[in-house]
Motif scaffolding. Structure first.
Motif, mmCIF file in Angstrom:
data_model
loop_
_atom_site.group_PDB
_atom_site.id
_atom_site.type_symbol
_atom_site.label_atom_id
_atom_site.label_comp_id
_atom_site.label_asym_id
_atom_site.label_seq_id
_atom_site.Cartn_x
_atom_site.Cartn_y
_atom_site.Cartn_z
ATOM 1 N N ALA A 1 13.257 18.485 -3.099
ATOM 2 C CA ALA A 1 12.366 17.612 -3.870
ATOM 3 C C ALA A 1 11.311 18.431 -4.613
ATOM 4 O O ALA A 1 10.978 18.141 -5.776
ATOM 5 N N ARG A 2 10.789 19.447 -3.955
ATOM 6 C CA ARG A 2 9.757 20.283 -4.605
ATOM 7 C C ARG A 2 10.328 21.030 -5.800
ATOM 8 O O ARG A 2 9.708 21.076 -6.870
ATOM 9 N N THR A 3 11.520 21.597 -5.658
ATOM 10 C CA THR A 3 12.085 22.381 -6.760
ATOM 11 C C THR A 3 12.602 21.488 -7.889
ATOM 12 O O THR A 3 12.622 21.911 -9.051
ATOM 13 N N GLU A 4 13.029 20.259 -7.571
ATOM 14 C CA GLU A 4 13.559 19.354 -8.595
ATOM 15 C C GLU A 4 12.459 18.541 -9.269
ATOM 16 O O GLU A 4 12.728 17.811 -10.226
ATOM 17 N N GLY A 5 11.219 18.618 -8.747
ATOM 18 C CA GLY A 5 10.169 17.764 -9.283
ATOM 19 C C GLY A 5 10.366 16.311 -8.900
ATOM 20 O O GLY A 5 9.909 15.395 -9.587
ATOM 21 N N ALA A 6 11.064 16.075 -7.782
ATOM 22 C CA ALA A 6 11.313 14.722 -7.292
ATOM 23 C C ALA A 6 10.344 14.401 -6.164
ATOM 24 O O ALA A 6 9.653 15.276 -5.634
ATOM 25 N N ARG B 1 0.837 -1.210 0.000
ATOM 26 C CA ARG B 1 0.000 0.000 0.000
ATOM 27 C C ARG B 1 0.874 1.263 0.000
ATOM 28 O O ARG B 1 0.567 2.240 -0.693
ATOM 29 N N ALA B 2 1.953 1.232 0.772
ATOM 30 C CA ALA B 2 2.837 2.396 0.823
ATOM 31 C C ALA B 2 3.465 2.649 -0.542
ATOM 32 O O ALA B 2 3.511 3.796 -1.021
ATOM 33 N N LEU B 3 3.952 1.618 -1.198
ATOM 34 C CA LEU B 3 4.585 1.778 -2.505
ATOM 35 C C LEU B 3 3.593 2.235 -3.561
ATOM 36 O O LEU B 3 3.933 3.040 -4.441
ATOM 37 N N ALA B 4 2.366 1.737 -3.483
ATOM 38 C CA ALA B 4 1.345 2.171 -4.444
ATOM 39 C C ALA B 4 1.058 3.661 -4.291
ATOM 40 O O ALA B 4 0.898 4.387 -5.281
ATOM 41 N N ALA B 5 1.012 4.140 -3.043
ATOM 42 C CA ALA B 5 0.768 5.567 -2.806
ATOM 43 C C ALA B 5 1.934 6.410 -3.302
ATOM 44 O O ALA B 5 1.743 7.465 -3.922
ATOM 45 N N ILE B 6 3.169 5.940 -3.048
ATOM 46 C CA ILE B 6 4.353 6.688 -3.504
ATOM 47 C C ILE B 6 4.362 6.785 -5.020
ATOM 48 O O ILE B 6 4.736 7.820 -5.599
ATOM 49 N N ALA B 7 3.937 5.724 -5.690
ATOM 50 C CA ALA B 7 3.926 5.727 -7.152
ATOM 51 C C ALA B 7 2.836 6.624 -7.723
ATOM 52 O O ALA B 7 3.016 7.230 -8.784
ATOM 53 N N ALA B 8 1.704 6.727 -7.003
ATOM 54 C CA ALA B 8 0.538 7.405 -7.579
ATOM 55 C C ALA B 8 0.396 8.862 -7.156
ATOM 56 O O ALA B 8 -0.292 9.629 -7.840
ATOM 57 N N GLU B 9 1.000 9.247 -6.046
ATOM 58 C CA GLU B 9 0.762 10.578 -5.497
ATOM 59 C C GLU B 9 2.046 11.402 -5.490
ATOM 60 O O GLU B 9 3.148 10.849 -5.529
ATOM 61 N N PRO B 10 1.934 12.728 -5.388
ATOM 62 C CA PRO B 10 3.141 13.577 -5.449
ATOM 63 C C PRO B 10 3.920 13.655 -4.146
ATOM 64 O O PRO B 10 5.114 13.934 -4.151
ATOM 65 N N GLY B 11 3.259 13.452 -2.995
ATOM 66 C CA GLY B 11 3.948 13.591 -1.711
ATOM 67 C C GLY B 11 3.971 15.042 -1.251
ATOM 68 O O GLY B 11 3.219 15.869 -1.789
ATOM 69 N N PRO B 12 4.849 15.389 -0.294
ATOM 70 C CA PRO B 12 5.820 14.554 0.424
ATOM 71 C C PRO B 12 5.156 13.452 1.246
ATOM 72 O O PRO B 12 3.999 13.589 1.662
ATOM 73 N N PHE B 13 5.908 12.395 1.502
ATOM 74 C CA PHE B 13 5.386 11.245 2.229
ATOM 75 C C PHE B 13 6.104 11.086 3.565
ATOM 76 O O PHE B 13 7.326 11.235 3.643
#
Length: 681
Positions: A284-289, A144-156
């Motif tokens: 992360a926000r400025t790099e789009g990461a 579930r955690a990995l699915a959220a990281i893949a689908a959402e922008p974060g931060p997590f």
């Protein structure tokens, strides 16, 4: 044709030269290029910078000094890297050049173009990254955690119990990134150097040694330069490092992981006093990461960010393999004989574990044999002559050592004041605990009939190169029955055989003047508890023992239930009522001087010059006070606290205050510094 270029160089702290300097160059140079330029009588390394905004008249090239050389073997530092440095310099109130040049490897700052070219010829080309080791099957929480990281922008915020498999989530997130983009890069931050080799080995097993590089201050200068170049050229796909690695040049950065994000080691306490965790979120926000902050006991700032919807909380409450968190048992030390170090029930539990062939961990966050050596006749104590602190007694080498300035002397044969030979240690450190346990468990036998094996792990026992790795290998191999250590044994280690963890004397932080002390203590105890019961076959019998004189304290009630949410809620409620961070924003002005009077005079003058800088009145300045340890290495230290309910108001005030502080001249003042978002007050 002469081209005007702007270059940032490492200027002295608090100099009035905080921005780029102007030079001329025969060739047009891109922003981010590395150059050698004259500065005074020296030639120094600099970074070509973007032109200052709103620059009016162009200076006459004839009045400017020329760029000495261009280090054109390396591509320019990226615009997002320069943006990170600009933000850090502005937010933490340091000069642009100081931050930019400190972020580069020391050896790179000394090389000329020819030397750099020779180094680059020895840099290998990175092969394709492939997943080497077989990955374990994921739990439902991990999936579930990995699915959220893949689908959402974060931060997590990956809020996972100790042993829940957070590292596997990190590795799978990195793997998914590299599968999507073979040129992408990931940055993994850890709080301390001693955690880096262990995590690096796991990443190298998974991705191969050529894909992973380390970056931390424990490396030699050539090693740091090699890792930095590999990252800057995009040849290193995964960079593992401590807080300094947040400034690494990573042109294809796609993911940042901050492991144990609550750890205070992410805060720099010298020079630019930045928080690597906070800069990771900004970067992360400025790099789009994407950025993943992981912890079993998150910082209250990150927890509040989840409550306010700024971070996405990913919960992993279950341990892998049906393992259980240790049962917490409190020992009321008020019911024990005076002077008891190990209560009878705890000793019995330790003996039982050793007899069964299991391991135990005894935790005390104080190294040395005893914090003080004292004379019973004249009240002499082992004070440091250079600091307002006591020298710690180290029995192993019979020394008195100051842990603040390093001043060391042999233990005197008699009291230096009255000649009394009856001088004795007061209090206990890990050395003394190790010795006492050896005496108390002398009759206990292991299943093979051999005596108990006790080891100590702290900053003293692991000082020599390779000592930490050797001791960890002994523990993992089952060659240690009872491990005595400081907080360094409570973080990140996967000890499979430990079934009992004991905290001997944790009460000091409960009533500290530092409002963050309970948060740090709860995190330490939870992390320590997490070293036990990691093997599912032994988890049901695992325990954590806490000896305390305050068993009714709410912190222990939450600890018994492993209920971080309850503890965080109680702490945040107290901080809200007191208007303390994260519900307010703080900064410190620190001053070091030859006398305490001079230090406080500077701070008082700075406070008196402040009215009018904050027209809104949103910033409160408190009276100057000495630091808790006010004298270190014969330097007196004092500080002034600033507080505001508005971060922009505090930042605007500090920026307006800087020229005022630089203009203050106080004879005997050694240095001053601003600490934004301080952790130690």
């Amino acid at each position: 044709m002469a081209h005007l270029v702007h270059v940032v160089v490492a200027t002295p702290a608090h100099s009035t030269v905080g921005g780029p300097l102007s030079y001329w160059s025969e060739a047009s140079l891109p922003a981010g290029a590395l150059v050698r330029v004259p500065l005074g009588r020296r030639e120094v390394c600099g970074v070509v910078w973007d032109p200052p905004e709103g620059e009016a008249a162009q200076p006459d090239p004839a009045q400017l000094r020329p760029v000495g050389a261009v280090l054109d073997g390396l591509p320019p530092l990226s615009a997002t890297w320069r943006q990170l440095v600009t933000f850090a310099a502005g937010y933490y109130q340091r000069s642009l050049g100081e931050v930019a040049l400190a972020a580069l490897p020391p050896q790179l700052r000394e090389l000329d173009a020819a030397q750099l070219a020779r180094r680059l010829q020895r840099t290998p080309v990175a092969p394709e990254v492939a997943t080497v080791a077989a990955a374990p099957e994921l739990t439902d929480d991990q999936s579930r955690a990995l699915a959220a990281i893949a689908a959402e922008p974060g931060p997590f915020l990956l809020f996972g119990a100790t042993g829940s498999g957070k590292t596997e989530v990190y590795q799978r997130a990195v793997q998914a990134l590299l599968e999507r983009d073979p040129q992408a890069q990931a940055l993994v931050l850890v709080p301390e150097i001693n955690l880096t080799p262990q995590l690096q080995a796991r990443f190298e097993d998974r991705f191969g040694t050529s894909a992973v590089v380390a970056l931390h201050s424990g490396m030699t200068n050539p090693q740091r330069l090699k890792s930095w170049i590999a990252a800057h050229l995009g040849r290193a796909r995964i960079v593992l490092g401590t807080r300094m690695a947040v400034f690494a040049s990573l042109p294809r950065l796609g993911l940042i992981v901050v492991d144990e994000e609550h750890d205070p080691s992410y805060k720099q306490h010298e020079g630019a006093r930045y928080s690597a965790r906070d800069l990771a979120v900004y970067r992360a926000r400025t790099e789009g990461a994407k950025v993943v902050l992981g912890s079993a006991t998150p910082s209250l700032e990150s927890w509040q960010a989840c409550e306010r919807g700024r971070y996405r909380c990913l919960e992993m409450p279950k341990r892998i393999g049906a393992g259980e968190l240790p049962r917490v048992r409190l020992v009321n030390m008020n019911n024990q004989p005076r002077g008891t170090v190990f209560s009878a029930p705890l000793l019995a539990a330790l003996s039982e574990r050793v007899a069964r062939g299991e391991q135990a961990l005894v935790f005390l966050n104080r190294r040395g044999y005893a914090p003080v050596l004292a004379c019973n006749a004249c009240d002499w104590k082992s004070e440091c002559s250079h600091c307002s602190a006591y020298r710690v007694f180290h029995k192993v080498d019979r020394t008195l050592r100051c842990h603040h300035c390093g001043f060391t002397e042999r233990v005197p044969r008699a009291c230096p004041h009255c000649g009394n030979v009856d001088i004795a240690p007061l209090g206990r450190g890990t050395e003394r605990l190790e010795e006492q346990l050896g005496e108390l468990l002398a009759e206990v036998r292991r299943p093979d009939g051999e005596p108990v094996r006790i080891a100590r792990m702290d900053a003293d026992s692991t000082r020599l190169k390779g000592a930490l790795e050797h001791q960890l290998a002994q523990v993992h191999a089952g060659e240690v029955d009872v491990l005595v250590g400081t907080q360094m044994v409570t973080k990140g280690h996967d000890f499979r055989r430990i079934t009992l963890v004991a905290a001997v004397n944790p009460d000091g932080a409960l009533y500290s003047s530092d409002f963050r002390a309970p948060e740090r203590l709860f995190g330490l105890l939870m992390q320590a508890a997490g070293r036990g019961g990691r093997d599912a076959a032994r988890a049901a019998a695992s325990e954590m023992w806490v000896q305390t004189f305050s068993p009714e304290h709410p912190l222990f009630a939450a600890l018994k239930k492993h209920d971080y949410a309850a503890f965080a809620g109680q702490q945040l409620n107290e901080r809200r009522q007191a208007a303390m961070p994260p519900f307010a924003y703080q900064a410190l002005l620190r001053a070091d001087a030859r006398t305490q009077e001079i230090a406080q005079a500077f701070l008082q003058a700075a406070a008196e010059a402040a009215p009018g800088l904050d027209g809104s009145g949103h910033v409160v300045l408190y009276a100057p006070v000495p630091l808790t340890v006010q004298r270190v290495a014969n330097v007196e230290r004092a500080q002034l606290l600033l507080e505001s309910g508005s971060r922009p108001a505090l930042q605007a005030f500090l920026a307006a205050w800087q020229p005022v502080l630089q203009g203050l001249r106080v004879r005997g003042l050694i240095r001053w510094a601003i600490d934004v978002d301080p952790l130690l007050i």
